[in-house]
Design an enzyme around this catalytic site. Structure first.
Site, PDB file in Angstrom:
ATOM      1  N   PRO A  23      32.253  17.097 -30.236  1.00  0.00           N
ATOM      2  CA  PRO A  23      31.771  16.328 -29.369  1.00  0.00           C
ATOM      3  C   PRO A  23      32.345  15.099 -28.717  1.00  0.00           C
ATOM      4  CG  PRO A  23      31.062  15.515 -31.320  1.00  0.00           C
ATOM      5  CD  PRO A  23      31.740  16.627 -31.882  1.00  0.00           C
ATOM      6  N   GLU A  49      32.289  26.369 -19.126  1.00  0.00           N
ATOM      7  CA  GLU A  49      31.201  25.996 -18.217  1.00  0.00           C
ATOM      8  C   GLU A  49      32.289  24.827 -17.656  1.00  0.00           C
ATOM      9  OE1 GLU A  49      27.547  23.424 -17.299  1.00  0.00           O
ATOM     10  OE2 GLU A  49      27.015  25.372 -18.306  1.00  0.00           O
ATOM     11  N   CYS A  55      26.623  18.605 -14.207  1.00  0.00           N
ATOM     12  CA  CYS A  55      27.472  19.657 -13.690  1.00  0.00           C
ATOM     13  C   CYS A  55      26.608  20.520 -12.774  1.00  0.00           C
ATOM     14  CB  CYS A  55      27.683  20.896 -14.727  1.00  0.00           C
ATOM     15  SG  CYS A  55      26.392  21.435 -15.813  1.00  0.00           S
TER      16      CYS A  55
END
Length: 524
Positions: free
Chosen positions: A189, A261, A295
């Site tokens: 992360p 993504e 996003c």
């Protein structure tokens, strides 16, 4: 330090205790330490273990050993862990909502969106994974003589890399289908939101996941990211298009798969038959949720000319009424930006647009009295190339408004971007909206909603076209990408070769006749 910052400091001390850090970092290897900070104060939240090359390699080794035993469990047992995780997540949600707010600065309602997304994914794959992964019978080359089964095998150890903007959803939400498919996960992360990721992993272990099946490594992305790509059997990455290309190149060099993504410059189309009140309310959510650091949020707003003035009056009024702040409680509408870099980008895009002739209809100012990284939700009109806000992803609470005449013009302008992640259409005419949706080059299209309808429908795939990425999350595609297909074919009685006294010519004639018969019988 302002009163708001002083309150945030006290809240951080209450939430991030030594006992919590001990529990979350238990078993997390490190050669040194790294720090995470809160955007609400700019101050350090915690010191955390930092991994290097040796720790990453060791994490993959432990994960590979644990993965074999995990994959050997019946899929329903793996799915049961996800359903227990779902229940624990809802029961202990106040803990993680506090952490998300402290680490990202977002409003609590938007932190709760993350929790909802993860709970939906856990429930969906907890219920549907056995069906997605079950062996399937396929028609053999010679029916009755050839029996064929298609099975799904886990890839092994999946390397996952996530950004800072949705630290629960892009950590647990991405790990869930990989784990359900029988893989182990080594996750990196973003360090600034690592506490939320560590909390999610700890909760999954509490739900029954063997600890070594899900490893976390912490440290700088440019150092650890390539190491994950080097060791993984499959890579899942969410982040910028530039870095996504580097991840794809590294995966291609090793002939492993990758799901990406990436960025977005998402359009919203308000047609002349839209319910303008609903559209204005929807635009506020679509543009300013999580301070625009999403996003799938909208940065380009196309409004049909006949209704543009009236729509903008309503949209501007609602935007100016938004309440800014991020106390660890409900009641505010828009939180803080997450970093100084994001604030700098927002300020640069707005200042550049204004300097080149754009008008600010709402917002346009930082709010340092609320915290170091707050910026007002901002509406711009008159944005055009080569203004930065026109072509680059801002990833902040800024939207540019454009007027159009005909539907075809709106479609052409919406598609005039290398990105293709999400789009939004507002119309009372469902047939008209669906016709336009089919012409948009985006992975998801929402009608009379900004992004949540498509994203929350977890049985359906979600992902991008063009520079917005490769692959999909959610639905069948979201779990099957973490598997390898294996075909097992068993031949019975006769071989697929000349037999029963036939020579080559007679065998070929027999096979030709068989093909014609199978076509007549409409076999597939």
């Amino acid at each position: 330090m302002t009163t708001a910052q002083s309150d945030a400091r006290a809240q951080a001390a209450r939430v991030v205790t030594p006992e919590l850090l001990d529990r979350l970092t238990h078993g997390i290897a490190g050669r040194g330490t790294t720090a995470c900070h809160s955007p609400l104060t700019g101050e350090r939240l915690a010191e955390l273990p930092a991994a290097g090359e040796a720790e990453v390699a060791e994490a993959f080794e432990r994960a590979a050993v644990a993965q074999r035993a995990w994959a050997a469990r019946p899929v329903r047992q793996r799915a049961a862990v996800l359903l227990r995780f779902h229940d624990l997540l809802l029961h202990r949600q106040s803990e993680v909502l506090d952490l998300i707010q402290l680490e990202t600065g977002k409003a609590r309602l938007h932190a709760h969106e993350e929790l909802l997304a993860v709970a939906l994914a856990a429930r969906h794959y907890g219920r549907k994974a056995p069906a997605y992964l079950r062996p399937r019978r396929r028609t053999g080359v010679i029916p009755l003589l050839t029996r064929v089964r298609e099975t799904k095998q886990p890839r092994g150890v999946v390397g996952q890399i996530s950004p800072w903007n949705y630290p629960l959803e892009l950590t647990a939400g991405d790990a869930i289908p990989a784990l359900a498919a029988g893989n182990a996960v080594v996750f990196k992360p973003d360090t600034e939101t690592a506490l939320t990721a560590l909390w999610a992993r700890r909760l999954m272990v509490d739900a029954g996941l063997p600890a070594d099946v899900w490893q976390l490594v912490l440290g700088p992305g440019p150092e650890l990211g390539p190491l994950l790509v080097r060791h993984a059997d499959y890579v899942s990455f969410t982040g910028s298009t530039r870095t996504g290309r580097e991840v794809a190149q590294g995966a291609a060099a090793r002939l492993i798969g990758a799901g990406l993504e990436l960025g977005g410059k998402n359009p919203m189309l308000v047609l002349d038959d839209a319910d303008l009140d609903r559209a204005a309310e929807g635009a506020v959510r679509a543009c300013f949720s999580s301070a625009g650091q999403l996003c799938v949020s909208v940065e380009r707003l196309y409004v049909q000319r006949d209704v543009a003035d009236e729509f903008l009056r309503r949209f501007v009024e609602r935007t100016r009424a938004l309440r800014l702040g991020a106390p660890l409680d409900w009641g505010t509408d828009v939180g803080s930006l997450a970093s100084g870099a994001q604030l700098a980008t927002v300020e640069r895009h707005v200042e550049d647009a204004v300097a080149h002739g754009a008008r600010v209809l709402a917002g346009g100012r930082p709010r340092p009295e609320l915290g170091p990284l707050f910026y007002e939700p901002t509406i711009l009109e008159g944005v055009r190339p080569p203004m930065l806000a026109c072509e680059e992803e801002t990833f902040g609470p800024v939207v540019s408004v454009y007027r159009f005449a005909e539907d075809a013009e709106a479609v052409a302008r919406a598609n005039a971007s290398p990105y293709g992640l999400n789009a939004s259409i507002w119309s009372r005419n469902s047939r008209r909206a669906r016709r336009i949706a089919a012409q948009l080059r985006t992975g998801t299209v929402n009608i009379n909603e900004g992004y949540a309808a498509a994203y929350g429908s977890v049985q359906a795939p979600m992902g991008g076209m063009g520079d917005s990425g490769l692959g999909r999350r959610h639905g069948a595609e979201g779990i099957l990408k973490y598997t390898e297909s294996q075909t097992v074919a068993q031949q019975r009685l006769l071989p697929l070769a000349p037999s029963l006294g036939m020579d080559d010519r007679r065998h070929a004639a027999f096979m030709n006749h068989s093909l014609k018969v199978m076509k007549t019988l409409r076999l597939r």
